[in-house]
Write an enzyme that holds these catalytic residues in place. Sequence first.
Site, PDB file in Angstrom:
ATOM      1  N   THR A   1      10.152  87.083 113.859  1.00 59.24           N
ATOM      2  CA  THR A   1      11.534  86.997 113.379  1.00 59.24           C
ATOM      3  C   THR A   1      12.211  85.730 113.894  1.00 59.24           C
ATOM      4  O   THR A   1      12.778  84.948 113.115  1.00 59.24           O
ATOM      5  CB  THR A   1      12.321  88.243 113.846  1.00 59.24           C
ATOM      6  OG1 THR A   1      11.596  89.388 113.433  1.00 59.24           O
ATOM      7  CG2 THR A   1      13.710  88.272 113.272  1.00 59.24           C
ATOM      8  N   VAL A   2      12.159  85.506 115.210  1.00 61.78           N
ATOM      9  CA  VAL A   2      12.871  84.344 115.771  1.00 61.78           C
ATOM     10  C   VAL A   2      12.160  83.040 115.388  1.00 61.78           C
ATOM     11  O   VAL A   2      12.803  82.064 114.988  1.00 61.78           O
ATOM     12  CB  VAL A   2      13.046  84.463 117.308  1.00 61.78           C
ATOM     13  CG1 VAL A   2      13.824  83.271 117.851  1.00 61.78           C
ATOM     14  CG2 VAL A   2      13.755  85.768 117.674  1.00 61.78           C
TER      15      VAL A   2
ATOM     16  N   LYS B   1      13.724  86.965 127.252  1.00 65.35           N
ATOM     17  CA  LYS B   1      14.467  87.370 128.466  1.00 65.35           C
ATOM     18  C   LYS B   1      13.576  88.005 129.536  1.00 65.35           C
ATOM     19  O   LYS B   1      13.849  87.893 130.722  1.00 65.35           O
ATOM     20  CB  LYS B   1      15.595  88.324 128.093  1.00 65.35           C
ATOM     21  CG  LYS B   1      15.112  89.627 127.528  1.00 65.35           C
ATOM     22  CD  LYS B   1      16.035  90.177 126.491  1.00 65.35           C
ATOM     23  CE  LYS B   1      15.205  90.981 125.525  1.00 65.35           C
ATOM     24  NZ  LYS B   1      15.508  90.830 124.157  1.00 65.35           N
TER      25      LYS B   1
ATOM     26  N   GLY C   1      21.931  86.382 122.293  1.00 62.97           N
ATOM     27  CA  GLY C   1      21.505  85.824 120.998  1.00 62.97           C
ATOM     28  C   GLY C   1      22.150  84.477 120.729  1.00 62.97           C
ATOM     29  O   GLY C   1      21.922  83.497 121.446  1.00 62.97           O
TER      30      GLY C   1
ATOM     31  N   LYS D   1      19.148  90.932 131.055  1.00 60.04           N
ATOM     32  CA  LYS D   1      20.164  89.937 130.695  1.00 60.04           C
ATOM     33  C   LYS D   1      21.201  89.774 131.817  1.00 60.04           C
ATOM     34  O   LYS D   1      21.594  88.651 132.138  1.00 60.04           O
ATOM     35  CB  LYS D   1      20.828  90.332 129.379  1.00 60.04           C
ATOM     36  CG  LYS D   1      19.859  90.204 128.189  1.00 60.04           C
ATOM     37  CD  LYS D   1      20.435  90.834 126.940  1.00 60.04           C
ATOM     38  CE  LYS D   1      19.523  90.656 125.736  1.00 60.04           C
ATOM     39  NZ  LYS D   1      19.949  91.478 124.596  1.00 60.04           N
TER      40      LYS D   1
ATOM     41  N   GLY E   1      19.517  89.050 116.230  1.00 60.01           N
ATOM     42  CA  GLY E   1      19.291  88.697 114.823  1.00 60.01           C
ATOM     43  C   GLY E   1      18.598  87.354 114.702  1.00 60.01           C
ATOM     44  O   GLY E   1      18.717  86.488 115.564  1.00 60.01           O
TER      45      GLY E   1
HETATM   46  N1  HSE Z   1      17.228  94.462 121.087  1.00 60.15           N
HETATM   47  C1  HSE Z   1      18.211  93.518 121.474  1.00 60.15           C
HETATM   48  C2  HSE Z   1      19.605  94.060 121.115  1.00 60.15           C
HETATM   49  C3  HSE Z   1      17.941  92.202 120.760  1.00 60.15           C
HETATM   50  O1  HSE Z   1      19.705  95.109 120.484  1.00 60.15           O
HETATM   51  O2  HSE Z   1      20.601  93.480 121.520  1.00 60.15           O
HETATM   52  C4  HSE Z   1      18.435  90.983 121.463  1.00 60.15           C
HETATM   53  O3  HSE Z   1      17.917  90.790 122.742  1.00 60.15           O
END
Ligand code: HSE
Length: 406
Positions: A11-12, A100, A129, A200, A297
Amino acid sequence: MINIAILGYGTVGSGVVEVLETNKKSIDIKAGEELFIKYVLDLKEFPGTSIESKLTKRFEDIIEDDSVEVIVEVMGGLNPAYDFVKTALLKGKSVVTSNKELVARYGPELLEIARNKNINFLFEASVGGGIPIIRPLNKSLTADEIYEITGILNGTTNYILSKMSREGLNFEDVLKEAQELGFAERNPEADIEGYDACRKIAILSSLAYGMHVNFEEIHTEGITKVRLKDLEYAKKLGYQVKLLGISKKINEKAYAMVAPMMISNNHPLSNVHDVFNAIFIKGNVIGDVMFYGSGAGKLPTASAVVADVVDAVKHLDKNIITHWYSKEMNLMSLEEVPSQLFIALEGHGYQDIIEQVFGKVSYIQSDDETVFITEKSTEGELKEKITQLTQVHQVKVTSTIRIEKD
Ligand code: HSE
């Protein structure tokens, strides 16, 4: 021209290619160089895509090519990402990552290699993000002593809690719907148990304090025990329940925690709903600042990755000092952490016991439970008092949620 390689076309990774193609002209101008994707590493085939001819399954092709100067790691996980990133840095190639887990566990080691090699290890996309937060902490807020970070750091759980609260649905039903819509992972454990937010807040705390905050020492609770009823009580009190990552420095001590908490409707974070993330920071000279936006996203995350690529290209032979060193930060024990609780007990008739154990409390009206809020205390004292309720007085505690007031 600067050659880059992308590790992972998920995705990324596909988002990074899309961003580099969509905004090629302006990105090249801002980087001061033309950026060229020379390789994309992935085990799968992607016929008919723009990167078809650049695909390789062999990391060696990339690492042995001296013309590749920047590597983008967007594979996720530790294995083989850690080996690939470390090898690339040791070879003198700058690395940009959105990973992360990698940054929380190996950040100081990888940053030190980058420092020694006079290159860069950049990870803006690893937290929040598309929200700029790593660079602001490392550049814009360097005049401050940061003493508090409070963040809604996980989009999935914020979506679930927002929808439960707004539509009166319970946790399991919203989770199922979020999975069907593709918002939540098939295996949502890392999100709903708070592990994602834990990594995070560990990264943000390490950058704020300049020392390594070990994510394994952060007390972490998820949202699986939050009841619809609790959200209703919160509303009556003028609160919202949010999964918060919190990190605070009190004198020379610090603590960090991830847990569902009630925050007042007056707090700016209470207006952050659905999949959005936000990070609220207190500095000793700037006061309060908040960063808000799309925390996950494809394209928002890719936007942060590509901005790091541009920064890496602008600093090819110059390490950008990152204030995060390997010395471990001693965190306060959980018992010492200041706390205030919302508590629900099964049934009625416990007022005398509650006041005997907790002293002064504030009650909330409920038909089938005794619900109250304690005075401010510490985690240790409140835990001890709850044990008295359950073990000495045989009262059943049906819910406890922390209240974040400051
Ligand atoms: N799974 C994570 C979220 C994606 O829902 O924020 C981004 O790290």
